[in-house]
Enzyme design. Structure first.
Site, mmCIF file in Angstrom:
data_model
loop_
_atom_site.group_PDB
_atom_site.id
_atom_site.type_symbol
_atom_site.label_atom_id
_atom_site.label_comp_id
_atom_site.label_asym_id
_atom_site.label_seq_id
_atom_site.Cartn_x
_atom_site.Cartn_y
_atom_site.Cartn_z
ATOM 1 N N LEU A 161 0.819 -1.076 -0.300
ATOM 2 C CA LEU A 161 -0.157 0.446 -0.087
ATOM 3 C C LEU A 161 0.577 1.160 -0.145
ATOM 4 O O LEU A 161 2.187 1.195 0.539
ATOM 5 C CB LEU A 161 -0.974 0.090 1.720
ATOM 6 C CG LEU A 161 -1.552 -1.267 1.101
ATOM 7 C CD1 LEU A 161 -2.727 -1.273 2.757
ATOM 8 C CD2 LEU A 161 -2.560 -1.499 0.220
ATOM 9 N N ASP A 162 0.571 2.278 -0.502
ATOM 10 C CA ASP A 162 1.539 3.930 -0.253
ATOM 11 C C ASP A 162 0.980 3.787 1.077
ATOM 12 O O ASP A 162 0.476 3.607 1.582
ATOM 13 C CB ASP A 162 0.764 4.830 -1.272
ATOM 14 C CG ASP A 162 0.134 4.694 -2.689
ATOM 15 O OD1 ASP A 162 1.277 4.100 -2.913
ATOM 16 O OD2 ASP A 162 -0.556 5.178 -2.916
ATOM 17 N N LYS A 163 2.982 4.618 0.779
ATOM 18 C CA LYS A 163 3.150 4.860 2.278
ATOM 19 C C LYS A 163 2.085 5.557 3.237
ATOM 20 O O LYS A 163 1.521 5.109 4.828
ATOM 21 C CB LYS A 163 3.988 5.588 2.317
ATOM 22 C CG LYS A 163 4.905 6.479 3.489
ATOM 23 C CD LYS A 163 5.532 7.522 3.392
ATOM 24 C CE LYS A 163 6.742 7.710 4.901
ATOM 25 N NZ LYS A 163 7.859 8.510 4.940
#
Length: 343
Positions: A161-163
């Protein structure tokens, strides 16, 4: 399954190390008329013998190949004559170390672990985020049981997942589980639902967005909807709530991924004219004044996106698993504030 199917928010990841901050290596290849007609990635593999075809495909997908100055983002096209330039970034040198970072564990057995990742935690080390990642936490928690098949820098990680996207994420603790999960993600045989708070609202209560996604021709750090090239991306959405009086100022959506391309939901929502609230990359255009005031009051500065559901068949036991994570506090506070706007 190839590296051309990698480097996505939610697809499995290749064994190659992530790009680093060091000096890039520049390679060039001159393709003449005798090599035309075959796939470009196959032709270039002969010119760059030190690179695997998988690594080459990944670099092309990242927008690191150009023909006479023009970026080439799809290696499946036929080779054309001209001078090709490939930029290879330096790999991250340091190995991640175990760190005692608390984990919100939703499920764990001998083969895999499912966690609710908080916003602000990167999945694995990368330039600018050398530690404090999920990998560092997993190395501490799992110790020697963590699978190394994902590569030295991201052991056990099969998707990401994106940060600044929160929510459910699964990691492998054994090589067999890693292979099985990677296969599920490569075939998109995974149930994935996200909650997104967006600016305005889509025109229809529900719908499907189908586009081609690839690296932006103007900024290789961003993804974009492309007319040609790229890869098919499909997002199904359902409108849950609309916030506003006479016209929709914001909305809560449930988005279901059929594919898992890099930044897919964020790009697709922006494509609909409804970017995720707080998105620093794809949120072009300011939301309504009332919404801006709420975002400022809550100090909400990340994309309002949460992976709320992940379902899959256990790669070892065959058991059907489904995990849910409620909205994190910051998104719940934003949802409540938007609901109170016209209460």
């Amino acid at each position: 399954m190839t590296a051309a199917d990698t480097l996505d928010d939610d697809d499995f990841l290749p064994d190659d190390a992530p790009d680093g901050d060091g000096e890039a290596q520049i390679l060039t290849a001159e393709i003449d008329a005798t090599e035309l007609g075959d796939r470009l990635d196959r032709v270039l593999t002969g010119h760059f013998p030190d690179l695997s075809r998988a690594r080459l495909q990944a670099l092309i997908a990242e927008g690191r190949l150009s023909l006479d100055g023009h970026v080439i983002s799809d290696g499946k096209h036929k080779a054309r004559a001209g001078t090709y330039t490939l930029s290879i970034p330096a790999p991250v040198a340091a190995n991640p170390q175990p760190q005692d970072i608390p984990l919100d564990i939703l499920y764990e057995d001998a083969h895999l672990i499912v966690v609710n990742k908080p916003a602000g935690m990167a999945a694995h080390p990368a330039p600018g985020t050398p530690d404090g990642t999920l990998v560092n936490a997993l190395l501490f928690h799992c110790g020697d049981t963590l699978s190394g098949i994902g590569g030295v820098l991201r052991p056990g990680i099969v998707h990401r997942l994106d940060k600044d996207t929160s929510g459910v994420l699964v990691a492998a603790k054994s090589d067999a589980a890693h292979r099985g999960l990677s296969d599920l993600f490569s075939r998109h045989d995974i149930d994935r639902e996200y909650k997104a708070l967006v600016r305005g609202a889509p025109r229809y209560m529900s719908g499907t967005v189908t586009t081609r996604l690839g690296r932006s021709h103007h900024d290789r750090k961003k993804m974009a909807v492309l007319r040609g090239g790229g890869r098919e991306a499909i997002t199904h959405y359902r409108l849950e709530e609309v916030y506003g009086d006479n016209k929709p100022l914001a909305a809560l959506l449930t988005c279901r991924l059929e594919t898992g391309r890099t930044h897919q939901i964020r790009v697709h929502m922006a494509h609909l004219g409804c970017p995720c609230l707080g998105d620093p990359v794809y949120g072009s255009g300011a939301p309504a004044r009332e919404v801006q005031e709420i975002l400022k009051e809550l100090n909400f500065t990340r994309q309002a996106l949460h992976a709320g559901l992940l379902g899959f068949v256990h790669p070892i036991t065959g058991e059907k698993l489904k995990f849910k994570a409620p909205l994190p506090e910051d998104m719940q506070a934003l949802t409540d504030a938007l609901a109170d706007m016209y209460a």
